[in-house]
Design a protein around this motif. Structure first.
Motif, PDB file in Angstrom:
ATOM      1  N   TRP A   1      12.051  24.634 -16.371  1.00 37.23           N
ATOM      2  CA  TRP A   1      12.622  25.214 -15.159  1.00 37.23           C
ATOM      3  C   TRP A   1      13.653  24.245 -14.598  1.00 37.23           C
ATOM      4  CZ3 TRP A   1       7.376  23.678 -15.098  1.00 37.23           C
ATOM      5  CH2 TRP A   1       7.098  22.534 -14.353  1.00 37.23           C
TER       6      TRP A   1
ATOM      7  N   ASP B   1      14.698  27.944 -10.951  1.00 38.19           N
ATOM      8  CA  ASP B   1      15.083  28.911 -11.968  1.00 38.19           C
ATOM      9  C   ASP B   1      14.135  28.776 -13.149  1.00 38.19           C
ATOM     10  OD1 ASP B   1      16.290  30.649 -13.699  1.00 38.19           O
ATOM     11  OD2 ASP B   1      18.065  29.423 -14.066  1.00 38.19           O
TER      12      ASP B   1
ATOM     13  N   GLN C   1      12.513  33.679 -10.587  1.00 36.23           N
ATOM     14  CA  GLN C   1      13.131  32.694  -9.724  1.00 36.23           C
ATOM     15  C   GLN C   1      12.278  32.561  -8.463  1.00 36.23           C
ATOM     16  OE1 GLN C   1      15.159  35.190 -11.295  1.00 36.23           O
ATOM     17  NE2 GLN C   1      15.303  33.569 -12.834  1.00 36.23           N
TER      18      GLN C   1
END
Length: 397
Positions: free
Chosen positions: A324, A338, A343
């Protein structure tokens, strides 16, 4: 018994209505409205049309619009059973204060091989509420708020790489910066939108090391991610390649270095905080992200503003793998995580505020920021093009 005294008709206090408000108060009220409502107000009466068409009013309204991060993604047209091999290439803006998404543009075309990383669609830059986008090697400058647009040429995208858009001199004069590679080197060019002419600026810089850096044919700088701050363009280096930011002074139209006294990690991004240039700095898969603030732009003085630590166990539970990316996205310390498929929006204290999922695939959280604008631009008025017709990338929005 006392008699009631009636005031003369002209002395009676008239009821307060919107129409009777002073122009200054009316203007302040209208400035609170979103762009779409401003356009609708112009049809109410001549007084409102005059107020909402004034250039000073529109500039103030533009400055008050929330900065929105641009997202791009692709979406299959039709159901999985149709097998049409047609995609929608979508551009949306997200306001992290309200978690509202706004569709800005949509290009529809044939599928492509994602593994080749050769998408026919790109958002190149944003400036003053305008977007510079390309699809199938056609370059478009558009205002997604007013739906005005035009084609831009040069550059020729078959062999030119767009690296930035900026205003220069006249309020409606916009220039595109791009480079063309020759053999093992590259040469930079500038074109004024609408001129159909280009001007070569051999990497103009007082720094010999920067001139060598710019002319190299390697992709050492993230030229595909320009950040416009105080009229200058900024690009981060590729991860680990350099501890300097490349800056293009749009007034002198010359390049220079911006030195960074700390180690830039592989998840870095630029943003504006309290009127200053700032950098979000983190590692892939890290739970910590630092904010550095360029306190003195001229003398290149950076200060460490704060570090935000997120609950790594919670993130691992939400993300399907351990990959991420953390980005600080606002001056309030909002953090966007992200996780590819999902998200997550955290505040600076590590509280999860929102979880959302892209309605397509191949999500790209761009470095581009949009502040909507109703300010009229002469370039859309004077050029003989099809800007008065709705282009295909606004249809259905």
């Amino acid at each position: 018994m006392a008699e009631t005294v009636r005031l003369p008709e002209q002395q009676r206090r008239r009821p307060l209505t919107i129409a009777s408000l002073p122009e200054e108060i009316m203007s302040e009220i209208l400035l609170l409205l979103p762009p779409k409502s401003i356009l609708q107000c112009r049809a109410v009466c001549k007084a409102w049309r005059d107020v909402t068409s004034d250039r000073a009013f529109l500039l103030t309204h533009h400055r008050r619009q929330p900065p929105q991060r641009l997202l791009t993604f692709i979406r299959d047209v039709g159901s999985h059973h149709d097998d049409l091999d047609i995609l929608d290439y979508c551009v949306e803006a997200v306001d992290f204060r309200t978690h509202q998404f706004q569709s800005l543009a949509r290009f529809t075309g044939q599928d492509y091989d994602c593994s080749l990383e050769d998408s026919p669609f790109t958002v190149h830059a944003s400036c003053d509420g305008l977007l510079l986008m390309s699809y199938n090697n056609y370059l478009h400058l558009c205002n997604p708020t007013t739906r005005q647009w035009l084609w831009v040429s040069p550059p020729a995208l078959q062999h030119d790489k767009v690296v930035g858009l900026y205003a220069h001199g006249h309020p409606s004069e916009y220039r595109v910066l791009y480079y063309r590679e020759f053999g093992l080197g590259r040469t930079f060019y500038i074109t004024t939108v609408g001129s159909r002419k280009e001007r070569r600026i051999w990497p103009h810089s007082s720094s010999e090391s920067l001139r060598k850096w710019l002319t190299k044919g390697t992709e050492d700088t993230e030229f595909n991610k320009p950040f416009l701050f105080h009229g200058n363009l900024h690009w981060l280096p590729q991860s680990g390649r350099q501890n300097k930011i490349v800056v293009f002074d749009t007034l002198d139209e010359a390049f220079r270095w911006l030195h960074v006294p700390f180690k830039m990690h592989n998840v870095s991004s630029l943003l504006e905080i309290e009127g200053s240039l700032a950098m979000s700095n983190s590692h892939i898969g890290s739970s910590k992200v630092d904010l550095w603030l360029l306190q003195d732009y001229k003398h290149m003085v950076w200060v460490h503003k704060y570090r935000i630590e997120l609950p790594v166990i919670e993130i691992r539970r939400l993300v399907e793998d351990d990959v991420w990316f953390l980005h600080i996205v606002s001056q309030e310390g909002d953090v966007l995580v992200d996780g590819s498929y999902w998200q997550f929006h955290y505040d600076m204290k590590g509280n999860l505020l929102e979880k959302f999922q892209c309605s397509g695939r191949m999500l790209n959280i761009t470095p581009h920021i949009l502040q909507e604008s109703l300010v009229p631009h002469e370039v859309f008025q004077i050029l003989d093009n099809e800007s008065r017709h709705a282009p295909h990338f606004f249809r259905g929005l």
